[in-house]
Design a protein around this motif. Structure first.
Motif, PDB file in Angstrom:
ATOM      1  N   ASN A 142      22.796  20.979  40.676  1.00 13.54           N
ATOM      2  CA  ASN A 142      21.776  20.213  41.404  1.00 13.54           C
ATOM      3  C   ASN A 142      20.742  19.572  40.491  1.00 13.54           C
ATOM      4  O   ASN A 142      19.597  19.354  40.888  1.00 13.54           O
ATOM      5  CB  ASN A 142      21.105  21.110  42.445  1.00 13.54           C
ATOM      6  N   ILE A 143      21.174  19.281  39.265  1.00 12.41           N
ATOM      7  CA  ILE A 143      20.324  18.590  38.293  1.00 12.41           C
ATOM      8  C   ILE A 143      21.134  17.454  37.691  1.00 12.41           C
ATOM      9  O   ILE A 143      22.289  17.649  37.307  1.00 12.41           O
ATOM     10  CB  ILE A 143      19.871  19.531  37.155  1.00 12.41           C
ATOM     11  N   ASP A 144      20.539  16.266  37.622  1.00 13.58           N
ATOM     12  CA  ASP A 144      21.173  15.131  36.953  1.00 13.58           C
ATOM     13  C   ASP A 144      20.440  14.857  35.652  1.00 13.58           C
ATOM     14  O   ASP A 144      19.212  14.971  35.582  1.00 13.58           O
ATOM     15  CB  ASP A 144      21.106  13.871  37.819  1.00 13.58           C
ATOM     16  N   VAL A 145      21.204  14.479  34.637  1.00 15.76           N
ATOM     17  CA  VAL A 145      20.616  14.023  33.382  1.00 15.76           C
ATOM     18  C   VAL A 145      20.406  12.522  33.504  1.00 15.76           C
ATOM     19  O   VAL A 145      21.333  11.780  33.849  1.00 15.76           O
ATOM     20  CB  VAL A 145      21.525  14.351  32.180  1.00 15.76           C
ATOM     21  N   VAL A 146      19.176  12.071  33.262  1.00 17.86           N
ATOM     22  CA  VAL A 146      18.822  10.652  33.349  1.00 17.86           C
ATOM     23  C   VAL A 146      18.035  10.264  32.101  1.00 17.86           C
ATOM     24  O   VAL A 146      17.718  11.117  31.266  1.00 17.86           O
ATOM     25  CB  VAL A 146      17.979  10.366  34.621  1.00 17.86           C
ATOM     26  N   GLU A 147      17.730   8.999  32.004  1.00 21.43           N
ATOM     27  CA  GLU A 147      16.885   8.534  30.900  1.00 21.43           C
ATOM     28  C   GLU A 147      15.495   9.164  31.042  1.00 21.43           C
ATOM     29  O   GLU A 147      15.003   9.340  32.161  1.00 21.43           O
ATOM     30  CB  GLU A 147      16.754   7.012  30.926  1.00 21.43           C
ATOM     31  N   PRO A 148      14.835   9.498  29.935  1.00 22.55           N
ATOM     32  CA  PRO A 148      13.502  10.114  30.017  1.00 22.55           C
ATOM     33  C   PRO A 148      12.504   9.282  30.820  1.00 22.55           C
ATOM     34  O   PRO A 148      11.635   9.829  31.494  1.00 22.55           O
ATOM     35  CB  PRO A 148      13.069  10.237  28.555  1.00 22.55           C
ATOM     36  N   SER A 149      12.652   7.963  30.782  1.00 20.35           N
ATOM     37  CA  SER A 149      11.726   7.090  31.516  1.00 20.35           C
ATOM     38  C   SER A 149      11.932   7.150  33.024  1.00 20.35           C
ATOM     39  O   SER A 149      11.088   6.702  33.796  1.00 20.35           O
ATOM     40  CB  SER A 149      11.879   5.645  31.040  1.00 20.35           C
ATOM     41  N   GLU A 150      13.043   7.755  33.472  1.00 23.65           N
ATOM     42  CA  GLU A 150      13.370   7.790  34.893  1.00 23.65           C
ATOM     43  C   GLU A 150      12.917   9.073  35.585  1.00 23.65           C
ATOM     44  O   GLU A 150      13.152   9.252  36.781  1.00 23.65           O
ATOM     45  CB  GLU A 150      14.881   7.625  35.089  1.00 23.65           C
ATOM     46  N   SER A 151      12.299   9.991  34.859  1.00 22.88           N
ATOM     47  CA  SER A 151      11.900  11.261  35.466  1.00 22.88           C
ATOM     48  C   SER A 151      10.670  11.822  34.770  1.00 22.88           C
ATOM     49  O   SER A 151      10.519  11.696  33.555  1.00 22.88           O
ATOM     50  CB  SER A 151      13.049  12.270  35.361  1.00 22.88           C
ATOM     51  N   ALA A 152       9.805  12.462  35.552  1.00 23.83           N
ATOM     52  CA  ALA A 152       8.625  13.130  34.972  1.00 23.83           C
ATOM     53  C   ALA A 152       9.017  14.437  34.296  1.00 23.83           C
ATOM     54  O   ALA A 152       8.316  14.922  33.416  1.00 23.83           O
ATOM     55  CB  ALA A 152       7.579  13.388  36.053  1.00 23.83           C
ATOM     56  N   LEU A 153      10.160  15.014  34.703  1.00 18.89           N
ATOM     57  CA  LEU A 153      10.634  16.252  34.097  1.00 18.89           C
ATOM     58  C   LEU A 153      11.548  15.886  32.926  1.00 18.89           C
ATOM     59  O   LEU A 153      12.631  15.326  33.123  1.00 18.89           O
ATOM     60  CB  LEU A 153      11.381  17.102  35.125  1.00 18.89           C
ATOM     61  N   THR A 154      11.100  16.176  31.735  1.00 19.49           N
ATOM     62  CA  THR A 154      11.849  15.805  30.538  1.00 19.49           C
ATOM     63  C   THR A 154      11.995  17.002  29.612  1.00 19.49           C
ATOM     64  O   THR A 154      11.327  18.017  29.767  1.00 19.49           O
ATOM     65  CB  THR A 154      11.156  14.653  29.776  1.00 19.49           C
ATOM     66  N   GLY A 155      12.881  16.837  28.651  1.00 21.57           N
ATOM     67  CA  GLY A 155      13.091  17.901  27.684  1.00 21.57           C
ATOM     68  C   GLY A 155      14.054  17.465  26.608  1.00 21.57           C
ATOM     69  O   GLY A 155      14.331  16.272  26.441  1.00 21.57           O
ATOM     70  N   TYR A 156      14.564  18.458  25.892  1.00 23.89           N
ATOM     71  CA  TYR A 156      15.469  18.214  24.777  1.00 23.89           C
ATOM     72  C   TYR A 156      16.760  18.988  24.983  1.00 23.89           C
ATOM     73  O   TYR A 156      16.746  20.135  25.422  1.00 23.89           O
ATOM     74  CB  TYR A 156      14.822  18.666  23.460  1.00 23.89           C
ATOM     75  N   MET A 157      17.872  18.344  24.629  1.00 23.75           N
ATOM     76  CA  MET A 157      19.162  19.002  24.703  1.00 23.75           C
ATOM     77  C   MET A 157      19.204  20.111  23.660  1.00 23.75           C
ATOM     78  O   MET A 157      18.846  19.903  22.504  1.00 23.75           O
ATOM     79  CB  MET A 157      20.267  17.985  24.434  1.00 23.75           C
ATOM     80  N   ASP A 158      19.591  21.284  24.078  1.00 21.48           N
ATOM     81  CA  ASP A 158      19.701  22.411  23.156  1.00 21.48           C
ATOM     82  C   ASP A 158      21.172  22.609  22.807  1.00 21.48           C
ATOM     83  O   ASP A 158      21.669  22.044  21.855  1.00 21.48           O
ATOM     84  CB  ASP A 158      19.076  23.657  23.795  1.00 21.48           C
ATOM     85  N   ILE A 159      21.876  23.357  23.591  1.00 20.07           N
ATOM     86  CA  ILE A 159      23.277  23.659  23.323  1.00 20.07           C
ATOM     87  C   ILE A 159      24.120  23.127  24.477  1.00 20.07           C
ATOM     88  O   ILE A 159      23.684  23.132  25.623  1.00 20.07           O
ATOM     89  CB  ILE A 159      23.491  25.192  23.206  1.00 20.07           C
ATOM     90  N   ALA A 160      25.326  22.675  24.172  1.00 20.19           N
ATOM     91  CA  ALA A 160      26.261  22.250  25.206  1.00 20.19           C
ATOM     92  C   ALA A 160      27.551  23.043  25.053  1.00 20.19           C
ATOM     93  O   ALA A 160      28.047  23.219  23.939  1.00 20.19           O
ATOM     94  CB  ALA A 160      26.537  20.759  25.104  1.00 20.19           C
ATOM     95  N   GLU A 161      28.059  23.555  26.186  1.00 15.22           N
ATOM     96  CA  GLU A 161      29.338  24.251  26.214  1.00 15.22           C
ATOM     97  C   GLU A 161      30.341  23.353  26.920  1.00 15.22           C
ATOM     98  O   GLU A 161      30.252  23.145  28.125  1.00 15.22           O
ATOM     99  CB  GLU A 161      29.232  25.571  26.978  1.00 15.22           C
ATOM    100  N   SER A 162      31.279  22.812  26.181  1.00 18.73           N
ATOM    101  CA  SER A 162      32.303  21.955  26.758  1.00 18.73           C
ATOM    102  C   SER A 162      33.482  22.817  27.171  1.00 18.73           C
ATOM    103  O   SER A 162      34.114  23.465  26.333  1.00 18.73           O
ATOM    104  CB  SER A 162      32.744  20.902  25.739  1.00 18.73           C
ATOM    105  N   LEU A 163      33.769  22.857  28.492  1.00 18.38           N
ATOM    106  CA  LEU A 163      34.810  23.722  29.027  1.00 18.38           C
ATOM    107  C   LEU A 163      36.009  22.943  29.541  1.00 18.38           C
ATOM    108  O   LEU A 163      36.834  23.483  30.262  1.00 18.38           O
ATOM    109  CB  LEU A 163      34.235  24.586  30.154  1.00 18.38           C
ATOM    110  N   GLY A 164      36.124  21.679  29.178  1.00 13.95           N
ATOM    111  CA  GLY A 164      37.233  20.851  29.659  1.00 13.95           C
ATOM    112  C   GLY A 164      36.833  20.088  30.901  1.00 13.95           C
ATOM    113  O   GLY A 164      36.469  18.925  30.830  1.00 13.95           O
ATOM    114  N   SER A 165      36.885  20.737  32.070  1.00 12.60           N
ATOM    115  CA  SER A 165      36.541  20.046  33.310  1.00 12.60           C
ATOM    116  C   SER A 165      35.029  19.913  33.494  1.00 12.60           C
ATOM    117  O   SER A 165      34.565  19.014  34.182  1.00 12.60           O
ATOM    118  CB  SER A 165      37.128  20.794  34.510  1.00 12.60           C
ATOM    119  N   ASP A 166      34.265  20.818  32.887  1.00 16.84           N
ATOM    120  CA  ASP A 166      32.807  20.809  32.990  1.00 16.84           C
ATOM    121  C   ASP A 166      32.195  20.973  31.605  1.00 16.84           C
ATOM    122  O   ASP A 166      32.802  21.564  30.716  1.00 16.84           O
ATOM    123  CB  ASP A 166      32.301  21.972  33.854  1.00 16.84           C
ATOM    124  N   THR A 167      30.977  20.467  31.489  1.00 13.20           N
ATOM    125  CA  THR A 167      30.158  20.745  30.311  1.00 13.20           C
ATOM    126  C   THR A 167      28.853  21.343  30.818  1.00 13.20           C
ATOM    127  O   THR A 167      28.200  20.765  31.691  1.00 13.20           O
ATOM    128  CB  THR A 167      29.864  19.468  29.501  1.00 13.20           C
TER     129      THR A 167
END
Length: 196
Positions: free
Chosen positions: A116-141
């Motif tokens: 229930n969270i979408d990643v958008v451009e920082p200018s498109e949301s007041a809630l911002t942050g930095y990417m930490d770690i990504a787990e790529s599982l094939g069908s999902d990340t």
């Protein structure tokens, strides 16, 4: 083993009691789940009822894989069908909520599941942050994002989602799917749930 137990339950068509600390087993094997916390019943219902409408933070945090993320904040505005919460990061989010027992300044927690969270451009949301770690599982990340308020959020993205450590991103919450918990950790009901 989980599949064999599910088949056995189906074939016998009998009441079975299965005790587990594994929430995946509880979600996949049960027709009805009883969530216990230190010997106290927190909530009883079908797996999806508990997943979609947790009674409190304990149940919300127990069910779901990956787990629900929690954002602490304070109530800044209230009306008959919604509550506005200022998060630690300074971002505000307005959620549908029946707010009879909340007051301006009340400490609350916003709960949000990874889907229930979408990643958008920082200018498109007041809630911002930095990417930490990504787990790529094939069908999902699964992306672990550190917000400007230093909370860690888990975000479920498609398997082909590309990101880099340290990328600045915006986060858009699906507010109708978010959960609100009061200072004691109890769920604040949504107006539609109260009317039902």
């Amino acid at each position: 083993m989980r599949l064999e137990l599910a088949r056995l339950h189906h074939d016998l068509n009998a009441t079975m009691i299965y005790v587990t600390h594994d929430q995946v087993e509880a979600m996949t094997l049960a027709d009805k789940v009883v969530v216990l916390n230190q010997g106290r019943i927190e909530q009883v219902g079908t797996p999806l009822e508990l997943y979609r409408n947790p009674a409190n933070r304990f149940v919300a945090g127990f069910l779901g894989m990956p787990k629900m993320s929690f954002l602490p904040g304070n109530v800044t505005a209230i009306d008959a069908s919604s509550v506005t919460v200022e998060l630690i990061s300074g971002a505000s989010v307005t959620l549908p909520a029946a707010s009879e027992h909340l007051r301006k300044g009340s400490a609350v927690t916003v709960g949000v599941r990874p889907e229930n969270i979408d990643v958008v451009e920082p200018s498109e949301s007041a809630l911002t942050g930095y990417m930490d770690i990504a787990e790529s599982l094939g069908s999902d990340t699964y992306c672990y994002v550190k917000t400007d308020g230093q909370e860690t959020l888990t975000v479920r993205m498609p398997g082909n989602f590309a990101c880099n450590y340290g990328d600045r991103i915006g986060l858009r919450l699906h507010v109708d799917e978010c959960h609100l918990f009061d200072e004691q950790g109890n769920a604040v009901q949504k107006p539609s749930r109260m009317a039902a």
